[in-house]
Design a protein around this motif. Structure first.
Motif, short mmCIF file in Angstrom:
data_model
loop_
_atom_site.label_atom_id
_atom_site.label_comp_id
_atom_site.label_asym_id
_atom_site.label_seq_id
_atom_site.Cartn_x
_atom_site.Cartn_y
_atom_site.Cartn_z
N GLN A 191 -9.64 -17.57 21.65
CA GLN A 191 -10.11 -16.78 22.79
C GLN A 191 -11.63 -16.71 22.85
OE1 GLN A 191 -7.71 -15.28 25.08
NE2 GLN A 191 -6.62 -16.85 23.90
N GLY A 192 -12.27 -17.54 22.05
CA GLY A 192 -13.72 -17.55 22.06
C GLY A 192 -14.36 -16.45 21.24
N LYS A 193 -13.55 -15.71 20.49
CA LYS A 193 -14.07 -14.63 19.66
C LYS A 193 -13.84 -14.97 18.19
CE LYS A 193 -13.06 -11.05 23.11
NZ LYS A 193 -12.32 -9.76 23.36
N PRO A 194 -14.73 -14.50 17.33
CA PRO A 194 -14.52 -14.75 15.89
C PRO A 194 -13.23 -14.10 15.41
CG PRO A 194 -16.76 -13.96 16.32
CD PRO A 194 -15.99 -13.77 17.59
N LEU A 195 -12.54 -14.77 14.50
CA LEU A 195 -11.33 -14.20 13.92
C LEU A 195 -11.69 -13.07 12.97
CD1 LEU A 195 -9.27 -17.42 13.10
CD2 LEU A 195 -8.99 -15.87 15.05
N PRO A 196 -10.76 -12.14 12.74
CA PRO A 196 -11.00 -11.09 11.75
C PRO A 196 -11.29 -11.69 10.38
CG PRO A 196 -9.05 -10.60 13.07
CD PRO A 196 -9.45 -12.00 13.39
N GLN A 197 -12.02 -10.95 9.56
CA GLN A 197 -12.38 -11.42 8.22
C GLN A 197 -11.18 -11.46 7.28
OE1 GLN A 197 -15.61 -12.42 6.87
NE2 GLN A 197 -15.76 -12.78 9.07
N SER A 198 -10.22 -10.56 7.47
CA SER A 198 -9.04 -10.54 6.60
C SER A 198 -8.05 -11.62 7.03
CB SER A 198 -8.39 -9.17 6.62
OG SER A 198 -9.22 -8.21 5.97
N ARG A 199 -7.24 -12.07 6.06
CA ARG A 199 -6.33 -13.19 6.33
C ARG A 199 -4.98 -12.96 5.65
NH1 ARG A 199 -10.66 -18.17 5.26
NH2 ARG A 199 -12.32 -17.27 6.56
N VAL B 65 -6.39 2.12 3.59
CA VAL B 65 -6.42 0.71 3.95
C VAL B 65 -7.01 0.53 5.35
CG1 VAL B 65 -4.99 -1.32 4.48
CG2 VAL B 65 -4.53 0.04 2.42
N ALA B 66 -6.65 1.43 6.26
CA ALA B 66 -7.13 1.34 7.64
C ALA B 66 -8.65 1.50 7.73
CB ALA B 66 -6.44 2.40 8.50
N MET C 209 0.22 -4.22 7.03
CA MET C 209 -1.03 -4.15 6.29
C MET C 209 -2.08 -5.08 6.89
SD MET C 209 -1.72 -4.69 2.22
CE MET C 209 -3.39 -4.60 1.56
N PHE C 210 -1.67 -6.29 7.23
CA PHE C 210 -2.58 -7.25 7.84
C PHE C 210 -3.17 -6.68 9.13
CE2 PHE C 210 -3.05 -11.48 10.15
CZ PHE C 210 -4.26 -11.78 9.55
N ARG C 211 -2.34 -6.01 9.92
CA ARG C 211 -2.82 -5.42 11.17
C ARG C 211 -3.76 -4.24 10.91
NH1 ARG C 211 3.01 -6.07 14.28
NH2 ARG C 211 2.52 -8.07 15.27
N LEU C 212 -3.47 -3.46 9.87
CA LEU C 212 -4.38 -2.37 9.50
C LEU C 212 -5.77 -2.91 9.16
CD1 LEU C 212 -2.19 -0.05 7.22
CD2 LEU C 212 -3.08 0.49 9.51
N LEU C 213 -5.80 -4.12 8.61
CA LEU C 213 -7.07 -4.73 8.20
C LEU C 213 -7.74 -5.50 9.34
CD1 LEU C 213 -5.85 -6.05 4.73
CD2 LEU C 213 -7.51 -4.20 5.11
N GLY C 214 -7.17 -5.41 10.53
CA GLY C 214 -7.77 -6.05 11.70
C GLY C 214 -7.16 -7.37 12.07
N TYR D 133 0.82 -1.21 0.00
CA TYR D 133 0.00 0.00 0.00
C TYR D 133 0.85 1.27 0.00
CZ TYR D 133 0.96 0.01 5.05
OH TYR D 133 1.57 0.00 6.28
N ASP D 134 2.18 1.08 -0.02
CA ASP D 134 3.10 2.21 0.01
C ASP D 134 4.37 1.80 -0.73
OD1 ASP D 134 5.26 4.07 1.06
OD2 ASP D 134 3.54 4.86 2.16
#
Length: 291
Positions: free
Chosen positions: A242-250, A205-206, A230-235, A144-145
């Motif tokens: 941890q019992g929570k859904p994973l982020p949609q981005s991979r 991207v964020a 970039m992956f972290r910017l996308l969540g 992205y840069d």
């Protein structure tokens, strides 16, 4: 060295594809050019965007592989393949706007996107500029840069001159398909200029809500630290279980894989892309198992 690797990559992906369904070619008027595209397979639409100096054929076997389960719409962008060139620079925003206009012209309101290299950057800009048109995007070798490219590649960019492409398979492939067989030098000039185009899309991207699958080789032209950023910017980058859904981005890093070797790994790519497009997530121990 880079020139030899690029030529080898083009020769690899331009080997005959194993057709699963006979593609149907057509042309449509888009932003002053006649854009060529091919449709194959059935199912939900998936727009495929090629890399620089490439065309639908040189994307290789990934198109018929993805067409096993999707309606693949492969596009040839400005000045590439059988699409005409126009008096306009080739930029990522311009190409993204072309794809958006193309989708409208053929009656596709929203689709998934698969892009490689230049096509990945176009896919990212499409998600940024026209988010209503992109459901999910699988992007191979994406930054992205400009500072996100590998230091060796950034050092090489000033050395890219038209003479590097004279007599190469890219020139031969262009002359075989182009409406204007003499237009290759003009395309090269535009693509060299594209290499110098500023890329400062961090803020955009964020803000993205579109799920993105980032794919790259572990010996790619993108710096790994940039890819992780970039992956972290996308969540992404969270800890699972941890019992929570994973982020949609991979994120997927292919081992022992250079930039030009990625597209030759058809079945590995398909195994990564298809579950992502379906929204499927591998279940861990902390998640309820399906009965």
């Amino acid at each position: 060295m880079f020139r030899a690797a690029l030529i080898a990559g083009v020769l690899l992906v331009s080997s005959p594809a194993i057709a699963r369904s006979e593609p149907v070619g057509d042309r449509v008027e888009v932003n002053g050019m006649r854009m060529y595209y091919e449709t194959s397979g059935e199912g939900d639409p998936l727009i495929v965007l090629h890399g620089a100096y490439m065309n639908i054929r040189t994307m290789g076997e990934i198109i018929p592989a993805l067409a096993r389960s999707r309606r693949v719409i492969a596009v040839e962008m400005q000045g590439h393949g059988r699409t005409t060139d126009i008096d306009r620079p080739i930029t990522y925003p311009n190409l993204a706007d072309d794809v958006a206009a193309f989708m409208q012209a053929i009656g596709v309101k929203k689709a998934d996107v698969f892009g490689y290299s230049m096509g990945a950057a176009v896919g990212l800009q499409l998600a940024i500029r026209h988010p209503e048109k992109v459901d999910r995007a699988a992007l191979v070798s994406i930054a992205y840069d400009f500072q996100g490219w590998h230091p060796d590649y950034r050092a090489f960019v000033p050395q890219i001159v038209p003479e590097l492409f004279v007599g190469t398979p890219m020139e031969a492939a262009y002359r075989e398909l182009a409406v204007d067989p003499k237009g290759f030098p003009a395309l090269v000039d535009k693509l060299i200029a594209l290499e110098h185009e500023p890329m400062a899309w961090k803020a955009d991207v964020a803000k993205l809500k579109t799920p993105i699958l980032i794919i790259q080789g572990d010996a790619d032209i993108v710096d790994h630290a940039h890819t992780l950023a970039m992956f972290r910017l996308l969540g992404g980058g969270v800890m699972g279980d941890q019992g929570k859904p994973l982020p949609q981005s991979r994120l997927a890093i292919l081992p022992a894989t250079s930039h030009t070797a990625i597209m030759g790994q058809t079945e590995l790519l398909r195994a990564l892309i298809e579950p992502f497009l379906k929204g499927e997530t591998p279940r861990g121990w902390a998640e309820p198992q399906a009965k």
